[in-house]
Design an enzyme around this catalytic site. Sequence first.
Site, PDB file in Angstrom:
ATOM      1  N   GLU A  30      -3.959 129.790 -39.763  1.00 58.78           N
ATOM      2  CA  GLU A  30      -3.068 131.159 -39.430  1.00 58.78           C
ATOM      3  C   GLU A  30      -3.223 131.216 -37.703  1.00 58.78           C
ATOM      4  O   GLU A  30      -3.920 132.038 -37.160  1.00 58.78           O
ATOM      5  CB  GLU A  30      -4.559 132.577 -39.776  1.00 58.78           C
ATOM      6  N   GLU A  32      -4.138 131.940 -49.166  1.00 55.46           N
ATOM      7  CA  GLU A  32      -4.795 133.475 -49.342  1.00 55.46           C
ATOM      8  C   GLU A  32      -4.455 134.809 -49.576  1.00 55.46           C
ATOM      9  O   GLU A  32      -4.049 134.894 -49.532  1.00 55.46           O
ATOM     10  CB  GLU A  32      -5.737 133.369 -48.081  1.00 55.46           C
TER      11      GLU A  32
HETATM   12  O1  IFM Z   1     -11.824 136.372 -43.528  1.00 51.58           O
HETATM   13  C1  IFM Z   1     -10.609 135.521 -43.079  1.00 51.58           C
HETATM   14  C2  IFM Z   1      -9.707 133.996 -42.700  1.00 51.58           C
HETATM   15  O2  IFM Z   1     -10.726 133.308 -42.625  1.00 51.58           O
HETATM   16  C3  IFM Z   1      -8.941 133.901 -42.642  1.00 51.58           C
HETATM   17  N1  IFM Z   1      -7.815 134.368 -43.250  1.00 51.58           N
HETATM   18  C4  IFM Z   1      -8.205 136.200 -42.740  1.00 51.58           C
HETATM   19  C5  IFM Z   1      -9.592 136.625 -44.177  1.00 51.58           C
HETATM   20  C6  IFM Z   1     -10.299 137.748 -43.870  1.00 51.58           C
HETATM   21  O3  IFM Z   1     -10.109 138.169 -42.743  1.00 51.58           O
END
Ligand code: IFM
Length: 451
Positions: free
Chosen positions: A176, A361
């Site tokens: 990210e 994710e």
């Molecule tokens: O917990 C985070 C993760 O570290 C990165 N992506 C989003 C998740 C939820 O906020």
Amino acid sequence: MGERAGRQAMDYTRADFPADFRFGVATSSYQIEGARFGGCGPSHWDTFAATPGNTARGEDGATACDHYHRWAEDLDLVGRAGFDCYRFSISWARVLPEGAGQANAEGLDFYDRLVDGMLERGLKPFATLYHWDLPAALADLGGWRNRDIAHWFADYAELVGRRLGDRLAATVPVNEPWCVAWLSHFLGEHAPGLRDIRAAARAMHHVLLAHGRAISAMRALGMRNLGLITNFEYAAPADESAEARAAAQLYDAIYNRWFIEGVFKKSYPQEVLAGLAPHMPDGYEDDFDTIATPVDWVGINYYTRKLIAPDGTGQFPALKEVEGPLPKTLMDWEIHPEGLSFFIRRVHREYAKGLPIYVTENGMASPDRLVDGSVADPDRIEFLNRHLAEARRTIEDGLPLKGYFIWSLLDNYEWALGYEKRFGLVHVDFDTLERTPKASWHALQAALTAG
Ligand code: IFM
């Protein structure tokens, strides 16, 4: 594991997806391991959290889920649920406590055991090299603001690659980049907590330069399946006005287009440069060949949509988020599954045509409670069903979606929001550290091991 309550079933089983489709769960080092164990060096998250007012209740990742000691139990939970892959991250500060130089043998041994533990359980290791735990020693030198971070990061990638590369199924340099750069240097919500446009512009560029250098370093070692993961938020105008449309387009450009355009088009969106150009490092355009070093797949992290409006300040980026009408998760994030298929299609059509795409994710936080030995989380099961339905639609349309990872295996440290936002398929009691699979874990186990 107690009685299961609430709605239990997934709408799909493994058989509803292509035979080569992979299911996985994701975690990250600082959020679960326990940074005080095993000779891990201090990271900027330790210092950010130690500064009053930065994190909820002053919580930090010192102990987190103590995955450092309980990793075998945790991998058993991944394996027993029937997942194919486990996405985890390696802590730069655990491997190189000073960020560079002397490696921490204990740290490398830990990841060695972890990767072997995955392979023993038939799990494919998907590794991330940077999920935000920057060594404090490098933060002292300016962290992501300092162009040298690209070299530091490539050296670290090479060290990890030499030790683990032969056993990793897939590797991605940075998780990210928007969070690494914008959230942390412009919005100031994550470490290092800066709100400075020059710092942000530099971080926006250096994070991609570091990505490109790390890909080259790992490629040179013969590693395969090297990817890019970016997060996406569906940006919609808060109303019909031209101003709101322009604000949403700018939000989309900063959040969703800057990074993937850099990697696949060797350019940055003009509407973002309109604000950032004066603050960019000199000669940044010369780095695009490195930034665009070819990758083998793209990962999409997707959670929500945002309604965007002008903020009336006239000062770049002059936009704000407006509360939307859709049902929300405990993060106050609107649930908008259609955004997932939107981004799978966009990434394929406009950037990564021909490359495999993974949802790396997707998941939700809910106020899950352990009652009589079980945890009912029907909202999470519905959330996953609705997003998997969108994923399936893209596969039916012939898009190369190859896998879906749920965030997260365990309830964990949700950064500045501390431990209260529970994203796990497995409940963690943060007093005893006891793990209890939630109803969603059981539902997924039934879906993934069916037939
Ligand atoms: O917990 C985070 C993760 O570290 C990165 N992506 C989003 C998740 C939820 O906020």
